[in-house]
Scaffold this motif. Structure first.
Motif, mmCIF file in Angstrom:
data_model
loop_
_atom_site.group_PDB
_atom_site.id
_atom_site.type_symbol
_atom_site.label_atom_id
_atom_site.label_comp_id
_atom_site.label_asym_id
_atom_site.label_seq_id
_atom_site.Cartn_x
_atom_site.Cartn_y
_atom_site.Cartn_z
ATOM 1 N N SER A 12 37.094 54.703 4.050
ATOM 2 C CA SER A 12 35.773 55.384 4.369
ATOM 3 C C SER A 12 34.944 54.613 5.305
ATOM 4 C CB SER A 12 35.312 55.986 3.233
ATOM 5 O OG SER A 12 36.103 56.768 1.972
ATOM 6 N N ASN A 25 31.351 55.487 8.637
ATOM 7 C CA ASN A 25 29.953 55.562 8.886
ATOM 8 C C ASN A 25 29.290 54.048 9.368
ATOM 9 O OD1 ASN A 25 29.534 58.054 7.978
ATOM 10 N ND2 ASN A 25 29.138 57.448 5.892
ATOM 11 N N GLU A 78 18.022 59.736 5.093
ATOM 12 C CA GLU A 78 19.591 59.226 4.533
ATOM 13 C C GLU A 78 19.369 57.791 3.942
ATOM 14 O OE1 GLU A 78 23.012 59.450 6.679
ATOM 15 O OE2 GLU A 78 22.787 61.534 7.575
ATOM 16 N N CYS A 90 25.865 59.100 1.069
ATOM 17 C CA CYS A 90 27.284 59.051 0.662
ATOM 18 C C CYS A 90 27.897 60.633 1.184
ATOM 19 C CB CYS A 90 27.572 59.218 -0.629
ATOM 20 S SG CYS A 90 27.051 57.559 -1.660
ATOM 21 N N ASN A 91 27.400 60.913 2.279
ATOM 22 C CA ASN A 91 27.777 62.243 2.909
ATOM 23 C C ASN A 91 27.526 63.437 2.155
ATOM 24 O OD1 ASN A 91 28.983 60.787 5.413
ATOM 25 N ND2 ASN A 91 30.592 60.442 4.269
ATOM 26 N N ASP A 122 20.903 55.635 2.286
ATOM 27 C CA ASP A 122 22.428 55.523 1.949
ATOM 28 C C ASP A 122 22.612 54.152 1.504
ATOM 29 O OD1 ASP A 122 24.967 55.945 2.014
ATOM 30 O OD2 ASP A 122 25.454 55.519 4.086
#
Length: 370
Positions: free
Chosen positions: A179, A182, A367, A23-24, A369
């Motif tokens: 968002s 990504n 990551e 999540c960045n 993610d």
């Protein structure tokens, strides 16, 4: 172990090692031990002070994920607040994400049979959420986690949306996911176009096709391409191909003007020239089955009405490979799952010693993610 046995007392979870972030950078993932049950789990900790506008997405993901109950959907076993952090407990997926496997172990792509097992599991999970009335909208390698037994689970539901509105199943929806930066490379043409025709759950099927290319090639599709050009290529019906001897004519000396099975490669190959050059010999010397090529191509049909549903995909001949009796852990050898590197059957003192030695072990962070 039943879900109810995992409590929300933060002192009952002993952190062993940092696994990665997502999540960045808003969340970090830790390998931890649930002390009462003496089992290893993954804890994702969202720093809500950093979340800001992502707060709604995080809340949406937690609430939605806890509603799903399927073997191929990563469950959230418990969730609680600890100071500025929202902590989510999930089972330890000991092989990590498919993105992690590619980046650290299979840089030219996963074995085809392993992909068949993994994608079959993902589609079973996807079929479940589609029948529940949701579109995932973020299927990609980093959102596919693999357990120590080789079972793949789908995650990353903060971008998911409902197909059902006011009790009615919508043929088309028009909401564009928040968002999406990504996820752009994996999204279907109809989602990216944002036109009056809208999109439905078939958009996830396109993302399955892109993910197959990612897993097979070891390269993020459209990685070094400007967003506008990527959209143009998708709208023109030029998705990335699977790279093997049928898509590369030369051995080792790659000419970017060559034309693979799905159309022009050139700059539309989805990865940098140097990256492809370095892997060209591997690509040129291997051969994926026709079933794998056909499966990927049907998922990447530009017209969503020509794409099969998740249920129909499960009957594709590609998955006949899974009847060979081999297992994903064997296919991923010599990669070692985390729970083979550290045993959960330890007393408290041994766990502390293990935590101190984790830095000496070959546990790669990434990551995660999910």
């Amino acid at each position: 172990m039943m879900e109810s046995s995992y409590d929300t007392n933060d002192s009952h979870y002993q952190s062993i090692s940092y696994l990665g972030h997502c999540c960045n950078g808003i969340a970090v993932i830790h390998l931890s031990r649930h002390i009462p049950s003496n089992t290893l789990v993954a804890i994702k900790k969202f720093n809500m002070d950093k979340a800001k506008e992502d707060t709604v997405l995080i809340e949406h993901e937690i609430v939605l994920t806890r509603q799903f109950h399927h073997p191929n959907i990563l469950p959230y076993l418990a969730a609680y607040v600890n100071g500025p952090e929202v902590c989510v407990i999930s089972p330890l997926m000991a092989f990590g994400s498919c993105k992690n496997l590619i980046e650290n172990h299979f840089t030219e792509g996963l074995p085809e049979l392993a992909i068949a097992f993994i994608i079959r599991d993902v589609i079973q999970g996807l079929d479940y959420i589609h029948k529940k009335g949701y579109i995932h909208r973020a299927i990609r390698a980093s959102h596919i986690l693999v357990s120590s037994t080789g079972q793949a689970c789908l995650t990353g539901f903060r971008y998911a949306c409902q197909i059902v509105e006011n009790g009615k199943w919508q043929k088309r929806i028009h909401s564009f996911p928040n968002s999406t930066a990504n996820n752009l490379n994996w999204l279907s043409p109809e989602v990216l176009e944002q036109n009056l025709q809208g999109y439905n759950e078939k958009s996830d099927i396109y993302s399955i096709g892109i993910t197959c290319c990612e897993l097979g090639n070891g390269i993020v599709p459209f990685a070094d391409m400007p967003t506008t050009l990527m959209l143009t290529e998708k709208v023109r019906g030029h998705p990335p191909p699977l790279y093997d001897s049928s898509t590369f004519q030369g051995l080792g000396n790659l000419e970017l003007s060559q034309s693979p099975r799905n159309g022009e490669m050139g700059d539309s190959n989805g990865a940098s020239s140097s990256n492809l050059q370095s892997k060209a010999r591997i690509y040129s010397s291997r051969q994926f089955t026709d079933a794998f090529h056909s499966f990927t191509e049907i998922c990447l049909e530009k017209n969503p009405t020509r794409r099969p549903s998740a249920t129909e995909l499960l009957h594709q001949s590609f998955f006949k490979l899974c009847k060979r009796g081999e297992s994903v852990p064997d296919l991923l050898h010599p990669v070692m799952p985390i729970n083979d590197q550290i045993s959960s059957e330890t007393d408290d003192w041994e766990a502390v010693l293990a935590a101190e030695k984790m830095q000496e072990m070959d546990i790669n962070t990434c990551e995660w993610d999910f």
